[in-house]
Enzyme design. Structure first.
Site, mmCIF file in Angstrom:
data_model
loop_
_atom_site.group_PDB
_atom_site.id
_atom_site.type_symbol
_atom_site.label_atom_id
_atom_site.label_comp_id
_atom_site.label_asym_id
_atom_site.label_seq_id
_atom_site.Cartn_x
_atom_site.Cartn_y
_atom_site.Cartn_z
ATOM 1 C CB CYS A 187 -0.904 -0.008 1.236
ATOM 2 S SG CYS A 187 -2.028 1.400 1.339
ATOM 3 C CG HIS A 243 -5.474 -2.046 -2.003
ATOM 4 N ND1 HIS A 243 -4.523 -2.675 -1.218
ATOM 5 C CD2 HIS A 243 -5.232 -0.714 -1.869
ATOM 6 C CE1 HIS A 243 -3.763 -1.754 -0.622
ATOM 7 N NE2 HIS A 243 -4.161 -0.564 -1.014
ATOM 8 C CD GLU A 244 -6.325 1.846 -4.686
ATOM 9 O OE1 GLU A 244 -6.616 2.779 -3.910
ATOM 10 O OE2 GLU A 244 -5.178 1.370 -4.755
ATOM 11 C CG HIS A 298 -7.401 2.713 0.431
ATOM 12 N ND1 HIS A 298 -6.819 2.764 1.677
ATOM 13 C CD2 HIS A 298 -6.423 2.304 -0.421
ATOM 14 C CE1 HIS A 298 -5.550 2.395 1.589
ATOM 15 N NE2 HIS A 298 -5.285 2.110 0.326
#
Length: 199
Positions: A115, A157-158, A161
């Site tokens: 990350c 993953h994004e 976030h």
């Protein structure tokens, strides 16, 4: 990041250019650990923010970047990431919803994950090996992206976030410890101004 000679596949148009490289926000900052505000205005301010996100992602040599990674409380991410076949796909997603396989079609990819907001550290993190994301583009038009390999990991993953989750939240305690040790060993390479200090 895509190869300079081969532009990425960008089905909804190229990523905006001309942005300013900003320092990347680290894990531990409140904006990294809460769900972000939905995008409601598809305007010049959003375009300017996204241009900064794109410039910062490329300067940091990343494959994706969420708005909170440059300190902004807004549910949008950008990416330029290869799939399992090596085809780079690039796009912008506001207010994303991710879908992954369930039941017998669900297979896990146990590859390493890192990350930009915890730089220099990589550990295995199991995720479904295929993912689709639906949301909206820069002008408020519906967008849909899907893929496998690193692209599937990036889309998940994004989106995490934007929901206030960092991938360390998905790890067992031992893996979290290993991740922290790697990050601490690399800390001198990544000052708090990084990557803006390199621009």
């Amino acid at each position: 990041m895509s190869d300079a000679t081969t532009p990425p596949h960008a089905p909804y148009g190229p990523l905006p250019t001309g942005g300013t490289v900003r320092p990347i926000t680290r894990w531990g900052e409140p904006v990294m650990h809460r769900a972000l505000q939905p995008v409601t205005a598809y305007d010049d301010a959003l375009r300017a923010l996204v241009a900064d996100m794109v410039a910062t992602m490329y300067a940091a040599e990343g494959v994706g970047l969420a708005a909170n990674q440059i300190g902004e409380d807004l549910a949008v991410f950008v990416f330029d990431c290869p799939d399992a076949a090596g085809q780079h796909v690039a796009g912008i997603v506001c207010n994303p919803v991710v879908t992954v396989p369930t039941g017998k079609s669900r297979k896990l990819d146990k590859g390493d994950e890192g990350c930009l907001s915890y730089p220099g550290a990589y550990v295995p993190c199991s995720r479904p090996d295929h993912a689709a994301v639906d949301g909206f583009g820069l002008d408020g038009e519906p967008v849909h992206f899907e893929g496998d390999g690193l692209l599937a990991r990036c889309l998940q993953h994004e989106t995490d976030h934007l929901n206030g989750m960092v991938f360390g939240d998905r790890l067992a305690f031992g893996a979290q410890k290993k991740l922290r040790k790697q990050m601490e060993q690399a800390i001198e390479e990544y000052p708090l101004t990084w990557p803006a200090n390199q621009a």
